[in-house]
Design an enzyme around this catalytic site. Structure first.
Site, PDB file in Angstrom:
ATOM      1  N   TYR A  79      -0.401   3.249   1.650  1.00 12.21           N
ATOM      2  CA  TYR A  79       0.234   2.011   2.215  1.00 12.21           C
ATOM      3  C   TYR A  79       1.757   1.836   1.767  1.00 12.21           C
ATOM      4  O   TYR A  79       1.980   2.158   0.475  1.00 12.21           O
ATOM      5  CB  TYR A  79      -0.373   0.843   1.852  1.00 12.21           C
ATOM      6  CG  TYR A  79       0.200  -0.369   2.638  1.00 12.21           C
ATOM      7  CD1 TYR A  79       0.405  -0.594   3.977  1.00 12.21           C
ATOM      8  CD2 TYR A  79       0.809  -1.151   1.862  1.00 12.21           C
ATOM      9  CE1 TYR A  79       0.985  -1.730   4.493  1.00 12.21           C
ATOM     10  CE2 TYR A  79       1.532  -2.475   2.156  1.00 12.21           C
ATOM     11  CZ  TYR A  79       1.775  -2.626   3.505  1.00 12.21           C
ATOM     12  OH  TYR A  79       2.287  -3.604   4.216  1.00 12.21           O
ATOM     13  N   LYS A  81       7.539  -5.028  -7.041  1.00  9.17           N
ATOM     14  CA  LYS A  81       6.486  -5.586  -7.953  1.00  9.17           C
ATOM     15  C   LYS A  81       7.115  -6.008  -9.131  1.00  9.17           C
ATOM     16  O   LYS A  81       8.025  -6.928  -9.430  1.00  9.17           O
ATOM     17  CB  LYS A  81       5.305  -5.039  -8.118  1.00  9.17           C
ATOM     18  CG  LYS A  81       4.569  -4.766  -6.584  1.00  9.17           C
ATOM     19  CD  LYS A  81       3.319  -4.323  -6.781  1.00  9.17           C
ATOM     20  CE  LYS A  81       2.481  -4.265  -5.125  1.00  9.17           C
ATOM     21  NZ  LYS A  81       2.309  -5.464  -4.584  1.00  9.17           N
ATOM     22  N   ASP A 120       6.181   6.690  -3.988  1.00 10.05           N
ATOM     23  CA  ASP A 120       6.282   5.315  -3.799  1.00 10.05           C
ATOM     24  C   ASP A 120       5.516   4.653  -4.931  1.00 10.05           C
ATOM     25  O   ASP A 120       4.449   4.727  -5.182  1.00 10.05           O
ATOM     26  CB  ASP A 120       5.441   5.046  -2.441  1.00 10.05           C
ATOM     27  CG  ASP A 120       5.261   3.405  -2.189  1.00 10.05           C
ATOM     28  OD1 ASP A 120       5.554   2.824  -2.957  1.00 10.05           O
ATOM     29  OD2 ASP A 120       4.620   3.128  -1.155  1.00 10.05           O
TER      30      ASP A 120
END
Length: 441
Positions: free
Chosen positions: A150, A273, A245
């Site tokens: 994702y 994050k 990623d």
């Protein structure tokens, strides 16, 4: 008997009813709705250390950690104080600040592959911008991504995306034009030969290969180093840019993310994050010659009113400074290992097939007969059994990810007593599941 005290859920249920009237599905991110696990989502009132407190007064040992950012634990006093001080100077300027420069320099210190970096507002914005940049740098259109990885909800990347999409049983997403996704090639994660064949079938057409170097959005899957090294080599050979990623793995599986852990360097990296210390932020960066294509240095346009927001930058900078100072990574990995071993021992004791897969302080408990190596094997997991596991733990005061296809996170604030208590609650939950027997077919 459970060692933790759990109250009712009346206020959470009432809030969910109110929320459904004004928010689609009652939540602002789909997995929070508990659709995959059943029951009513808990509305959190506050958090500190390794605990979250819901509006009904129940305290949970938390392994969601805001989906990864809270590596120091919730409301770390130094981070909170830094945010408070920054807020006193103003919350947004729409102008450059020294804080942005300091955070960019700190990111470069942690990630030697990142020579220049652009701050944005989310992981989705980071991956979307990195893809645009890769296409501009190569003059090509096609993107390779992998099943179960994702990369945010940008149109061209929301294909076989794992995580929330898999949780809700949606193969893709309505509203994404076919013309967008026809530029995305989706391949099995871990299959280097499939990537080699894609380059042969589409010579000089693939702009980028994007992946989670350690997946968290189909659950934790750790590929062999040779696979990642092979992807970088194929990218070099065919003139494509490999994008790691590391929104989830950055500063999490090691100080320098998966790249430090595997001893590799990616041409482009996406972060999020932890780099925001719990406030909204994202970043993408890499080789200077690629990044200098971004406006105003070059022609690739990308902008954001709140990019480099002083509160988010302050929280991220303070978090990275503490990680650099305290170096908690060995302790985090050991706590996660002990948790995983304890969970596995309880599963063996009660005769329940289970795999615990870990990388650093990330982990997933798969209700699966076999190790999970890709999205296909992740989907063989028993999601109904995971639902019973999640619910049993929640009722005993342990908050795990409300989806089989997500990672859990251990923080520096989790104590040995937290780990021991969690293993005990896992034992009670699995004993109850074993007594109930297998699910009805």
């Amino acid at each position: 008997m459970s060692q933790l005290r759990v109250n009712g859920v009346e206020k959470s249920r009432e809030l969910m009813e109110r929320a459904r009237a004004v928010i689609p599905g009652g939540v602002n991110s789909p997995v929070r709705a508990f659709k995959a696990v059943g029951g009513s989502p808990r509305f959190i009132s506050w958090a500190e250390g390794s605990r979250v407190h819901d509006c009904d007064g129940t305290i949970y040992i938390d392994y969601v950690g805001s989906w990864g950012p809270m590596i120091l634990g919730h409301a770390h006093h130094e981070v909170v104080e830094a945010i408070r001080e920054a807020a006193g100077h103003g919350t947004s300027y729409g102008a450059p600040t020294e804080l942005e420069v300091r955070l960019a320099e700190k990111i470069r210190d942690f990630f030697p592959s990142i020579e220049k970096v652009r701050l944005v507002n989310s992981g989705t914005e980071a991956t979307m911008s990195a893809i645009r940049l890769a296409r501009a740098a190569t003059g090509r259109s096609l993107i390779v991504k992998f099943d179960g990885c994702y990369h945010g909800h940008a149109d061209s990347l929301l294909v076989q995306a794992g995580s929330g999409v898999a949780t809700l049983g949606l193969p893709d997403s309505p509203g994404v034009p076919a013309a967008f996704t026809e530029h995305t090639l989706t391949l099995p994660f871990g299959d280097l030969e499939a990537v080699r064949q894609a380059f042969e079938r589409h010579p000089e057409k693939i702009a980028a290969v994007i992946l989670e170097p350690v997946t968290g959005n189909m659950g934790v899957v750790v590929p062999p180093r040779e696979y990642l090294e092979g992807l970088l080599r194929l990218g070099d050979e065919h003139g494509a840019i490999v994008i790691f990623d590391e929104v989830m793995t950055g500063f999490r599986v090691a100080a320098g993310g998966a790249q430090e852990r595997f001893g590799l360097k990616a041409p482009l990296t996406c972060l999020g994050k932890i780099v925001g210390g719990g406030l909204p932020i994202g970043a993408y960066g890499g080789k200077a010659e690629i990044m200098d294509l971004v406006a105003p240095a070059g022609p690739v346009y990308q902008a954001g009113t709140l990019s480099g927001n002083p509160l988010a930058v302050t929280a991220g900078l303070k978090t990275l400074e503490i990680l650099e100072r305290d170096d908690p990574y060995a302790a985090l990995e050991e706590k996660t290992r002990l948790l995983g071993e304890g969970v596995l021992e309880q599963a063996r004791r009660h005769g329940i097939p289970l795999q615990v897969q870990q990388c650093g302080s990330m982990f997933t408990a798969f209700f699966n007969e076999n190790p999970v190596t890709a999205f296909a094997s992740a989907k063989q997991s028993d999601t109904e059994r995971y639902s019973r596991y999640f619910t049993g733990l929640l009722e005993r005061g342990v908050y795990m990810a409300p989806s089989q296809f997500e990672a859990g996170f251990v923080s520096a604030a989790h104590s040995a007593a937290d780990i021991e208590a969690t293993i005990a609650e896992v034992g009670e939950t699995l004993a109850e599941m074993a007594q109930d027997g297998p699910r009805a077919e």
